[in-house]
Design an enzyme around this catalytic site. Structure first.
Site, PDB file in Angstrom:
ATOM      1  N   SER A 149      38.283  28.098  26.419  1.00 43.49           N
ATOM      2  CA  SER A 149      37.866  28.413  27.783  1.00 43.49           C
ATOM      3  C   SER A 149      39.102  28.506  28.667  1.00 43.49           C
ATOM      4  O   SER A 149      40.138  27.884  28.367  1.00 43.49           O
ATOM      5  CB  SER A 149      36.938  27.306  28.319  1.00 43.49           C
ATOM      6  OG  SER A 149      36.718  27.432  29.709  1.00 43.49           O
ATOM      7  N   TYR A 162      35.816  18.247  29.553  1.00 42.15           N
ATOM      8  CA  TYR A 162      35.622  19.533  28.879  1.00 42.15           C
ATOM      9  C   TYR A 162      36.949  20.281  28.798  1.00 42.15           C
ATOM     10  O   TYR A 162      37.307  20.825  27.747  1.00 42.15           O
ATOM     11  CB  TYR A 162      34.583  20.345  29.656  1.00 42.15           C
ATOM     12  CG  TYR A 162      34.315  21.730  29.120  1.00 42.15           C
ATOM     13  CD1 TYR A 162      33.505  21.900  27.994  1.00 42.15           C
ATOM     14  CD2 TYR A 162      34.826  22.861  29.744  1.00 42.15           C
ATOM     15  CE1 TYR A 162      33.228  23.173  27.504  1.00 42.15           C
ATOM     16  CE2 TYR A 162      34.558  24.135  29.264  1.00 42.15           C
ATOM     17  CZ  TYR A 162      33.766  24.281  28.150  1.00 42.15           C
ATOM     18  OH  TYR A 162      33.491  25.540  27.663  1.00 42.15           O
ATOM     19  N   LYS A 166      39.070  21.658  25.464  1.00 34.65           N
ATOM     20  CA  LYS A 166      39.378  23.076  25.277  1.00 34.65           C
ATOM     21  C   LYS A 166      40.882  23.314  25.196  1.00 34.65           C
ATOM     22  O   LYS A 166      41.345  24.230  24.498  1.00 34.65           O
ATOM     23  CB  LYS A 166      38.748  23.894  26.405  1.00 34.65           C
ATOM     24  CG  LYS A 166      37.224  23.961  26.326  1.00 34.65           C
ATOM     25  CD  LYS A 166      36.772  24.508  24.975  1.00 34.65           C
ATOM     26  CE  LYS A 166      35.277  24.704  24.874  1.00 34.65           C
ATOM     27  NZ  LYS A 166      34.853  25.281  23.578  1.00 34.65           N
TER      28      LYS A 166
END
Length: 258
Positions: A149, A162, A166
């Site tokens: 991402s 998160y 990533k």
């Protein structure tokens, strides 16, 4: 005649796409199947993957569904063994499945949440790739494509855990490329921006937030899932045969926006 466009042909190739019962994963799986690959549609629920495989088959595409919760060691091993049983090899692995169980400041989360998100977003792609490597080595090569991402490159607010996973996935991919190139195995990572999927609905469903976000995007809009498929099809095919260790963004210009 061996033309340049023929290098995009995936006929005879076998691809596994995790988290492919919907969203980006489903679009990727369909793109690979349309290019000729035999595709394994995989996610946590057998009914869901069977529905997608049936939908693809109705379109004349080659696909089967194999249930796999990638956080479960036995199911990861089962995904690989069942793919080999069905097709005899693995040429392409797309590690797309991911979770984001928490939105908020770093100090507001719990240790268990951290463990869970690392388990699924980093540890599972690492181990699943390791399982696939054995078969790719035997075949003389393969392509691993990890879906990260832009959050792994340019962290925003509220997605700290998160983002950390990533970012780790990006570095993992680069190490895979460095270590496994000698086996003919390529590894690349794609960093999507905001995509209109169920996974990110909490963001794009907020019209005020989307308006503020897209106002600064060069392309001025969020993406649809199928806009991620083309890049995967390139990296999976012989058209991308000299591409490994790459970090590719598909973000509407987010990374260059002010």
């Amino acid at each position: 005649m061996n033309t340049i466009t023929s290098k995009f042909d995936l006929n005879g190739k076998v691809a596994i796409v995790t988290g492919s019962s919907k969203g980006i994963g489903k679009a990727i799986a369909q793109g690979l199947a349309e290019a000729g690959a035999q595709v394994v549609v995989s996610s946590r629920k057998q009914d869901a993957v069977d529905d997608v495989a049936r939908e693809f088959s109705d379109l004349g595409l080659k696909a089967i569904g194999i249930q796999c919760h990638i956080g479960d060691a036995g199911q990861r091993e089962g995904l690989i063994s069942k793919t080999i049983e069905a097709f005899g090899k693995i040429d392409i692995l797309v590690n797309n499945a991911a979770i984001n169980p928490y939105y908020g400041p770093l100090e507001g989360s719990e240790e268990g949440v951290f463990d869970k998100i690392m388990e699924v977003n980093v540890k599972a792609p690492w181990l699943l790739s390791n399982h696939a490597l054995e078969h790719m080595k035997a075949a003389g090569g393969g392509s691993i494509i990890n879906i990260s991402s832009v959050e792994g490159l340019r962290p925003g607010f509220g997605l700290g855990l998160y983002s950390a996973t990533k970012s780790a996935l990006i570095t993992l991919t680069q190490n895979q490329a460095k270590e496994w190139g000698r086996y003919g195995v390529r590894a690349n990572v794609i960093c999507p921006g905001l995509i209109k999927t169920k996974f990110s609905e909490g963001l794009w469903a907020d019209e005020a937030l989307v308006s503020r976000f897209t106002k600064h995007l060069p392309l001025g809009r969020i993406a649809n899932p199928d806009e991620m498929a083309g890049l995967v099809m390139l990296l999976a095919s012989d058209a991308g045969s000299y591409m490994t260790g790459g970090v590719y963004v598909a973000d509407g210009g987010y990374m260059v926006a002010g």
